[in-house]
Design a protein around this motif. Sequence first.
Motif, PDB file in Angstrom:
ATOM      1  N   TYR A 115     -52.756  13.594  55.059  1.00 29.09           N
ATOM      2  CA  TYR A 115     -51.434  13.769  54.458  1.00 29.09           C
ATOM      3  C   TYR A 115     -50.473  14.439  55.436  1.00 29.09           C
ATOM      4  CZ  TYR A 115     -47.750  15.144  51.232  1.00 29.09           C
ATOM      5  OH  TYR A 115     -46.535  15.317  50.628  1.00 29.09           O
ATOM      6  N   SER A 116     -50.952  15.425  56.191  1.00 24.82           N
ATOM      7  CA  SER A 116     -50.083  16.095  57.159  1.00 24.82           C
ATOM      8  C   SER A 116     -49.649  15.130  58.255  1.00 24.82           C
ATOM      9  CB  SER A 116     -50.798  17.301  57.770  1.00 24.82           C
ATOM     10  OG  SER A 116     -51.908  16.890  58.545  1.00 24.82           O
ATOM     11  N   LYS A 153     -60.690  18.453  53.446  1.00 24.53           N
ATOM     12  CA  LYS A 153     -60.117  18.593  54.786  1.00 24.53           C
ATOM     13  C   LYS A 153     -59.593  17.240  55.278  1.00 24.53           C
ATOM     14  CE  LYS A 153     -61.129  20.698  59.289  1.00 24.53           C
ATOM     15  NZ  LYS A 153     -60.559  19.619  60.112  1.00 24.53           N
ATOM     16  N   LYS A 186     -56.239  16.428  53.367  1.00 19.79           N
ATOM     17  CA  LYS A 186     -55.125  17.269  53.807  1.00 19.79           C
ATOM     18  C   LYS A 186     -54.677  16.909  55.220  1.00 19.79           C
ATOM     19  CE  LYS A 186     -56.342  21.166  50.831  1.00 19.79           C
ATOM     20  NZ  LYS A 186     -56.810  22.562  50.768  1.00 19.79           N
ATOM     21  N   LYS A 222     -52.460  18.924  44.532  1.00 21.32           N
ATOM     22  CA  LYS A 222     -53.134  19.890  45.396  1.00 21.32           C
ATOM     23  C   LYS A 222     -54.185  20.683  44.641  1.00 21.32           C
ATOM     24  CE  LYS A 222     -52.123  23.671  48.605  1.00 21.32           C
ATOM     25  NZ  LYS A 222     -51.061  24.523  49.203  1.00 21.32           N
TER      26      LYS A 222
END
Length: 318
Positions: free
Chosen positions: A175-176, A169, A172, A152
């Motif tokens: 990954y979410s 962005k 992330k 991160k």
Amino acid sequence: MSLIYLVLFLFLAHFSPFIIAALILGVFLSMLIEAPQNLFSKVMNSKLSAVLSHILVLGLVLYAAITFFPVVINEGRQLFSMLSSLTIPQEEALAQLPEWLVTFINDLNKNLSDFALGLMNQLLSSIPNLITSAIVLVVTTTAIGSLKTITKNNLWKLYPVNDREKGLKFIKDTYSQFERFVHGQFLAAIIVGSFIGLMSFIFRIPSAFFLGILAWITDFIPYLGVVISAVPLLMLAFTENGLIGLIIGIIILTAANQLEMWFLHPKIQSNALNLHWFVIIISILLFGELFSFLGILIALPTVVYFRNFWEYFVLKIK
């Protein structure tokens, strides 16, 4: 750069499938631990919930791994003993059978022998790779917590300055969605494992609890998990209840597979990943054809990655 990273990953997946599969499974397992941890954290301290979740998940995985081989070996011996006690027709009896049936029996015997020999040789040749993969899996699972923080803090290095904000962005968001995929698989696996364990108990197949736990763990390998749990289930069903038990075991596995393939997996994952169920099924089958076992693991994450890449950098709607 995002497309280069995807191509590089697929290149490594093709030429080093055991290592990449172990890494992916390690990430899966770490996210699997997070699912009950989030539930426990609502009623207890966060550190205590993390410890309890690790003990629960890793304990069940260890229990299934330790129990699997003794069960298969023991039931395999009983199965071999039962088969060896069968009387084989003498040549006089065979001569009275139709020629096509005699040919079928001979071909079946040869094919089974060749299959068993080929499977044994393949397993023996894969032992070094399996040992390496197991080590990587354990290391990845235990180190993933610290790796998350390091990754991160260093994600910004993956992109040049002019694309850094959108690139971060994109990573992330992807990954979410991957986390939602694993948590959705967690729910589907619990349902499949509970179904197989309950049906095994109802129809008096031995080690029903073990079979349910094994089905729950292996179900994180989409569609293939039921096949893995089928080996001990069918052996236990046959050695305990004979041909009727074997038929019951096949019915249980078929029902679990159909439940997962046409309802649980498409419905749960289509909601989690915002993908149509048909796209999910086709992508898993296609990647399985291209990358074998590893393809089943990376199919949906790769499709989501490419979909997000298209929306972020081609259509530019995000």
